[in-house]
Design an enzyme around this catalytic site. Structure first.
Site, PDB file in Angstrom:
ATOM      1  CE  LYS A  10      -4.644   2.950  -6.069  1.00 40.15           C
ATOM      2  NZ  LYS A  10      -3.417   3.235  -5.281  1.00 40.15           N
ATOM      3  CE1 TYR A  50      -4.565   1.817  -0.106  1.00 45.27           C
ATOM      4  CE2 TYR A  50      -5.933   3.781  -0.234  1.00 45.27           C
ATOM      5  CZ  TYR A  50      -5.226   2.765  -0.856  1.00 45.27           C
ATOM      6  OH  TYR A  50      -5.188   2.702  -2.227  1.00 45.27           O
ATOM      7  CG  PHE A  58       2.664   7.019   1.917  1.00 47.09           C
ATOM      8  CD1 PHE A  58       1.494   6.288   1.736  1.00 47.09           C
ATOM      9  CD2 PHE A  58       3.837   6.322   2.173  1.00 47.09           C
ATOM     10  CE1 PHE A  58       1.493   4.900   1.810  1.00 47.09           C
ATOM     11  CE2 PHE A  58       3.849   4.926   2.247  1.00 47.09           C
ATOM     12  CZ  PHE A  58       2.671   4.222   2.061  1.00 47.09           C
ATOM     13  NE  ARG A  86      -0.458  -6.913  -5.206  1.00 44.48           N
ATOM     14  CZ  ARG A  86      -0.212  -5.869  -4.394  1.00 44.48           C
ATOM     15  NH1 ARG A  86      -1.204  -5.023  -4.069  1.00 44.48           N
ATOM     16  NH2 ARG A  86       0.980  -5.648  -3.922  1.00 44.48           N
ATOM     17  CB  THR A  92       3.712  -0.227  -5.385  1.00 40.87           C
ATOM     18  OG1 THR A  92       3.249  -1.470  -4.859  1.00 40.87           O
ATOM     19  CG2 THR A  92       3.014   0.918  -4.682  1.00 40.87           C
ATOM     20  NE  ARG A 103      -0.494   0.084  -9.148  1.00 34.94           N
ATOM     21  CZ  ARG A 103      -0.423  -0.614  -8.020  1.00 34.94           C
ATOM     22  NH1 ARG A 103       0.517  -1.545  -7.865  1.00 34.94           N
ATOM     23  NH2 ARG A 103      -1.277  -0.389  -7.047  1.00 34.94           N
ATOM     24  CG  ASN A 113      -0.490   3.251  -7.604  1.00 41.08           C
ATOM     25  OD1 ASN A 113      -1.667   3.456  -7.321  1.00 41.08           O
ATOM     26  ND2 ASN A 113       0.334   2.583  -6.818  1.00 41.08           N
ATOM     27  CG  HIS A 116      -6.410  -1.434  -3.908  1.00 35.01           C
ATOM     28  ND1 HIS A 116      -5.391  -1.435  -2.988  1.00 35.01           N
ATOM     29  CD2 HIS A 116      -7.277  -2.418  -3.521  1.00 35.01           C
ATOM     30  CE1 HIS A 116      -5.640  -2.364  -2.066  1.00 35.01           C
ATOM     31  NE2 HIS A 116      -6.782  -2.973  -2.366  1.00 35.01           N
ATOM     32  CD  GLU A 127      -7.975  -4.670   0.400  1.00 35.38           C
ATOM     33  OE1 GLU A 127      -8.143  -5.021  -0.788  1.00 35.38           O
ATOM     34  OE2 GLU A 127      -6.863  -4.349   0.868  1.00 35.38           O
TER      35      GLU A 127
HETATM   36  P1  DAT Z   1      -0.066  -1.531  -3.558  1.00 31.87           P
HETATM   37  O1  DAT Z   1      -1.124  -0.534  -3.972  1.00 31.87           O
HETATM   38  O2  DAT Z   1       0.798  -1.946  -4.717  1.00 31.87           O
HETATM   39  O3  DAT Z   1      -0.616  -2.701  -2.788  1.00 31.87           O
HETATM   40  P2  DAT Z   1       0.901  -0.538  -0.998  1.00 31.87           P
HETATM   41  O4  DAT Z   1      -0.161  -1.353  -0.352  1.00 31.87           O
HETATM   42  O5  DAT Z   1       2.301  -0.701  -0.490  1.00 31.87           O
HETATM   43  O6  DAT Z   1       0.938  -0.756  -2.578  1.00 31.87           O
HETATM   44  O7  DAT Z   1       0.548   1.016  -0.853  1.00 31.87           O
HETATM   45  C1  DAT Z   1      -0.791   1.454  -1.027  1.00 31.87           C
HETATM   46  C2  DAT Z   1      -0.788   2.710  -1.840  1.00 31.87           C
HETATM   47  O8  DAT Z   1      -0.120   3.750  -1.108  1.00 31.87           O
HETATM   48  C3  DAT Z   1      -0.017   2.603  -3.171  1.00 31.87           C
HETATM   49  O9  DAT Z   1      -0.790   2.071  -4.211  1.00 31.87           O
HETATM   50  C4  DAT Z   1       0.365   4.036  -3.408  1.00 31.87           C
HETATM   51  C5  DAT Z   1       0.592   4.595  -2.015  1.00 31.87           C
HETATM   52  N1  DAT Z   1       2.018   4.542  -1.670  1.00 31.87           N
HETATM   53  C6  DAT Z   1       2.753   3.447  -1.368  1.00 31.87           C
HETATM   54  N2  DAT Z   1       4.025   3.764  -1.077  1.00 31.87           N
HETATM   55  C7  DAT Z   1       4.097   5.122  -1.190  1.00 31.87           C
HETATM   56  C8  DAT Z   1       5.135   6.076  -1.040  1.00 31.87           C
HETATM   57  N3  DAT Z   1       6.380   5.704  -0.688  1.00 31.87           N
HETATM   58  N4  DAT Z   1       4.841   7.390  -1.254  1.00 31.87           N
HETATM   59  C9  DAT Z   1       3.592   7.778  -1.599  1.00 31.87           C
HETATM   60  N5  DAT Z   1       2.567   6.926  -1.766  1.00 31.87           N
HETATM   61  C10 DAT Z   1       2.808   5.623  -1.568  1.00 31.87           C
HETATM   62 MG    MG Z   2      -1.504  -2.795  -0.928  1.00 34.91          MG
END
Ligand code: DAT
Ligand code: MG
Length: 136
Positions: A10, A50, A58, A86, A92, A103, A113, A116, A127
């Site tokens: 990212k 997303y 968020f 992963r 995350t 991470r 973080n 992705h 994706e």
């Molecule tokens: P991952 O990237 O581990 O698959 P995710 O799909 O739940 O996680 O979320 C996508 C992205 O959104 C994640 O990498 C960072 C952001 N994110 C997730 N939860 C968040 C939160 N509580 N506050 C802010 N950003 C968040």
């Molecule tokens: Mg995800």
């Protein structure tokens, strides 16, 4: 069985200069790169990527962040590639991610973080089509 996953370094990872580090960890694990490109996402592409998070509080911040600067998109292939990446990425939230994970080693905040990775075969197919339509 070999499978493919979409990996992003990212904008924070590109800015921090850890693209090589992430690629190196992917290669050391034994996974292969089948596509790689620097991309600066439009809002439309970011929202499509997303889409599952559209109702989350968020979401706006997430789209702002992912479109703020170029990222590196890759398709990574190998046995269990989705889970394997992963695991390399870690949890995350970087403060919950194990030391030794990407991470866990390079990030502090959930909103930035570094990487992705697709979370299932269906997500990976969806994706990959967004970032590399020619591979879909
Ligand atoms: P991952 O990237 O581990 O698959 P995710 O799909 O739940 O996680 O979320 C996508 C992205 O959104 C994640 O990498 C960072 C952001 N994110 C997730 N939860 C968040 C939160 N509580 N506050 C802010 N950003 C968040
Ligand atoms: Mg995800």
């Amino acid at each position: 069985m070999s499978e493919r996953t979409l990996v992003l370094v990212k904008p924070d990872g590109v800015r921090r200069g850890v693209v090589g580090e992430v690629i190196s960890r992917i290669e050391r694990k034994g996974l292969k790169l089948v596509a790689l490109e620097l991309q600066h996402l439009s809002r439309e592409t970011a929202e499509a990527h997303y889409a599952e998070h559209v109702e989350r509080p968020f979401f706006g911040e997430l789209v702002e962040f992912i479109t703020s600067a170029p990222l590196v998109a890759m398709v990574v292939e190998g046995p269990n590639a989705i889970k394997a990446f992963r695991q390399l990425a870690g949890a995350t939230n970087p403060v919950e991610a194990a030391t030794g994970s990407i991470r866990g080693d390079f990030a502090l905040e959930i909103g930035e973080n570094i990487v992705h990775g697709s979370d299932s075969p269906d997500s990976a197919a969806r994706e990959i089509k967004i970032f590399f339509p020619e591979l879909g």
